[in-house]
Design an enzyme around this catalytic site. Structure first.
Site, PDB file in Angstrom:
ATOM      1  N   GLU A 183      58.443  56.913  51.199  1.00 47.24           N
ATOM      2  CA  GLU A 183      58.022  58.151  50.527  1.00 47.24           C
ATOM      3  C   GLU A 183      57.142  57.865  49.303  1.00 47.24           C
ATOM      4  O   GLU A 183      57.265  58.516  48.262  1.00 47.24           O
ATOM      5  CB  GLU A 183      59.233  58.988  50.119  1.00 47.24           C
ATOM      6  CG  GLU A 183      60.018  59.526  51.295  1.00 47.24           C
ATOM      7  CD  GLU A 183      61.125  60.470  50.888  1.00 47.24           C
ATOM      8  OE1 GLU A 183      61.364  61.436  51.618  1.00 47.24           O
ATOM      9  OE2 GLU A 183      61.770  60.238  49.842  1.00 47.24           O
ATOM     10  N   GLU A 218      63.323  62.002  58.170  1.00 44.33           N
ATOM     11  CA  GLU A 218      64.541  62.452  57.498  1.00 44.33           C
ATOM     12  C   GLU A 218      64.624  63.963  57.629  1.00 44.33           C
ATOM     13  O   GLU A 218      63.867  64.690  56.979  1.00 44.33           O
ATOM     14  CB  GLU A 218      64.539  62.070  56.011  1.00 44.33           C
ATOM     15  CG  GLU A 218      64.656  60.594  55.719  1.00 44.33           C
ATOM     16  CD  GLU A 218      64.729  60.310  54.220  1.00 44.33           C
ATOM     17  OE1 GLU A 218      64.849  61.285  53.427  1.00 44.33           O
ATOM     18  OE2 GLU A 218      64.663  59.130  53.837  1.00 44.33           O
TER      19      GLU A 218
END
EC number: 3.2.1.23
Length: 598
Positions: free
Chosen positions: A184, A260
């Site tokens: 991320e 996710e």
């Protein structure tokens, strides 16, 4: 948060699943072809769930993986936390609960593919996002940057990890089908040269033939991705359609996957326990699968941030502040912290089965739990009687300067009174208790955005003690770049800087050296212990509501922090920490009652 039904105690501190489990040596080949994943050349949909193996007692890896199969999953995803496998620079430990190869082999034995996320940055509500504390003792080192010192340390870690998992990579016949680069990064910065450096480190370490990928939020894809590297998207419930629309627009010619899908959320100390909408999540997850997209449930099981491994959030906007996470990483997940199915399990299992048309295996036998009797803590020892040899310093320094990673640190100086005014401690990392002549006078908490407290020093010479706890280094946001713990600013009394200090590092690695035990009451910061015969070791929770703030050991194993502000009120006792005779220790700053519950 007590997720199993246990009485209080008193304590001392392809769409289808693989038909059969393949061996790593015979694992089907995996890759991408246009907009699809392929397994042995045939279109394949990844049905994955996150299990952080280092948060699960090794004795329970098989149980949790069998439950993943019973949900209808064909894949598990896991981080590797760098700070556990390299606690001291150059000293690697892949044994016990850090044995990543053993976890991957167990997943393979249960017929599950593995997605590996080595970081080096993990986030995951984990201490410093997985970065080892010794990194922050290297002057002004900049993590998540092209700082040569940081890149060299990262390369050494990836090299060591690669040696553990090389035979288990898919191109070598193993079940590790994909490996994530960084994590991320688009939410942190947009230095594409840094991301290219990360990919190059993976290639150099020996992951050059692995399917590498990045993961980012839907609005951060341009910041954190790399050309010719698979990109997946992460998002919360309610965002599936818009997130996939953005991913498809950004990368129209690659497979579509949510790396996710946040099927729950984490807890902060002093805030309510996260409770999310299970039915909404199951319905949206089913929609994702019906589109033909691949998906990873984050988390399938959260587990526990044992020891001092919980992280903290602190973003860089004016309304934000330091917020440490709880020891429990229950996450309101598909399985609870102790591995028991929550109501989400049946909803998600049914949603998956409706799409795949496959009936998953049955759940394994339930985990045995135990209710223990109330047990008093009959012995206590004062922290003041257990201080190490002091280190002379002119002004307070962070704990990393003394080679310390976690725990507590005491700063001591002498003041001549009478004096009165604000005692300024600055940006405390993270909770400070202040004592004058070993009597408590107040506290300063980073969580509450406090920097000072009023003190009054009587006439004569007096000892000023500042006991600081590292409550968890920041794991998310730009402020994580400064991971120092303890006191990092000069200490001022009524605007005058105080000098001539002593530092007492207190890493709290083991209770074995604690001395001065007594059956009498002990005031102030102290250790408390007791012994309990429990019979056959099984799961239980230790009810810590009788205590204030501290942490607990069981037979020398650090179970994690407790704090009476909640929401967590009990510590999970893994069976490997419980024996026929179990000795409990709790280290507390305050104790509300002369006995504890478990």
């Amino acid at each position: 948060m007590l997720r199993t039904t246990l009485a209080p105690l008193v304590l001392a501190l392809a769409l289808a699943l693989p038909a059969a489990a393949a061996t790593p040596e015979s694992w089907p080949t995996f890759g991408t072809q246009g907009t699809q994943f392929v397994r042995d050349g045939k279109p394949y949909q990844l049905l994955s769930g996150a299990i952080h193996f280092q948060r699960i007692p090794r004795a329970y890896w098989k149980d949790r993986l069998q439950k993943a199969r019973a949900l209808g999953l064909n894949t598990v995803e896991t981080y590797v936390f760098w700070n556990l496998v390299e606690p001291q620079q150059g000293q690697f430990d892949f044994s016990g609960n850090n044995d990543v190869a053993a976890f991957v082999k167990e997943a393979a034995a249960q017929g599950l593919n593995v997605i590996l996320r080595p970081g080096p940055y993990a986030c995951a509500e984990w201490e410093a996002g997985g970065y080892p504390a010794w990194l922050f003792g290297k002057g002004n080192i900049r993590v998540r940057s092209r700082d040569p010192r940081f890149l060299a340390a990262s390369q050494a870690y990836l090299d060591a990890l690669a040696k553990q998992v090389q035979p288990l990579l898919n191109h070598n016949g193993g079940p590790i089908i994909a490996v994530q680069v960084e994590n991320e990064y688009g939410s942190y910065a947009d230095d594409h040269a840094y991301m290219a450096d990360n990919r190059a480190m993976y290639v150099k370490a020996g992951f050059d033939k692995a399917l590498l990928f990045t993961s980012d939020g839907a609005d951060m894809l341009a910041n954190g991705t790399l050309p010719d590297t698979l990109a997946v998207v992460n998002f919360a419930p309610g965002e599936a359609k818009s997130a996939f629309d953005k991913l498809i627009k950004f990368r129209p010619d690659q497979p579509r996957m949510v790396g996710e899908y946040w099927a729950g959320w984490f807890d902060h100390w002093g805030k309510p326990h996260a409770a999310t909408d299970a039915r909404q999540q199951a319905e949206e997850f089913e929609w994702i699968l019906r589109q033909g997209h691949s998906a990873n449930l984050y988390m399938f099981i959260g587990g526990t941030s044992f020891g001092f491994m919980n992280g903290a959030n602190f973003q860089n906007n004016p309304s934000d502040h330091y917020a440490p996470q709880t020891t429990s990483y229950d996450y309101d997940a598909i399985l609870d912290e102790a591995g028991h199915p929550t109501p989400k399990f049946a909803l998600m299992r049914d949603a998956i089965a409706r799409v795949t048309g496959v009936q998953p295996p049955a759940l394994p036998a339930p985990i045995t739990t135990t209710t223990l009797p109330a047990t008093p803590l009959r012995e206590s020892a004062s922290l003041w009687d257990n201080l190490p040899t002091p280190i002379a310093i002119d002004t307070p320094q962070p704990m990393e300067q003394f080679g310390q990673d976690y725990g507590y640190i005491l700063y001591r100086t002498t003041i001549t009174g009478p004096r009165k005014g604000p005692l300024y401690l600055g940006d405390v990392r993270d909770v400070a208790r202040v004592y004058v002549d070993q009597r408590p006078v107040g506290s300063v908490e980073r969580r509450l955005q406090q920097v000072s407290l009023e003190v009054e020093i009587p006439a004569g010479q007096h000892t000023l003690d500042v006991l600081v706890e590292n409550s968890g280094r920041i794991n998310y946001g730009t402020r994580m770049a400064d991971g120092r713990a303890g006191l990092v600013d000069p200490v001022l009394l009524d605007s005058q800087q105080l000098t001539g200090w002593q530092a007492f590092p207190l890493p709290m690695r083991t209770p074995d050296s604690i001395r001065g035990w007594t059956g009498k009451a002990v005031q102030g910061p102290a250790f408390h212990r007791g012994t309990l015969r429990i019979g056959t070791p099984t799961d239980t929770y230790l009810d810590m509501r009788a205590f204030g703030k501290g942490f607990a050991w069981a037979n020398g194993v650090n179970l994690g922090r407790h704090w009476n502000i909640g929401p967590q009120t009990a510590l999970y006792l893994r069976p490997s920490s419980a024996r026929v005779t179990t000795r409990w220790w709790s280290s507390t700053w305050t104790m509300l009652h002369p006995s504890v519950r478990g």
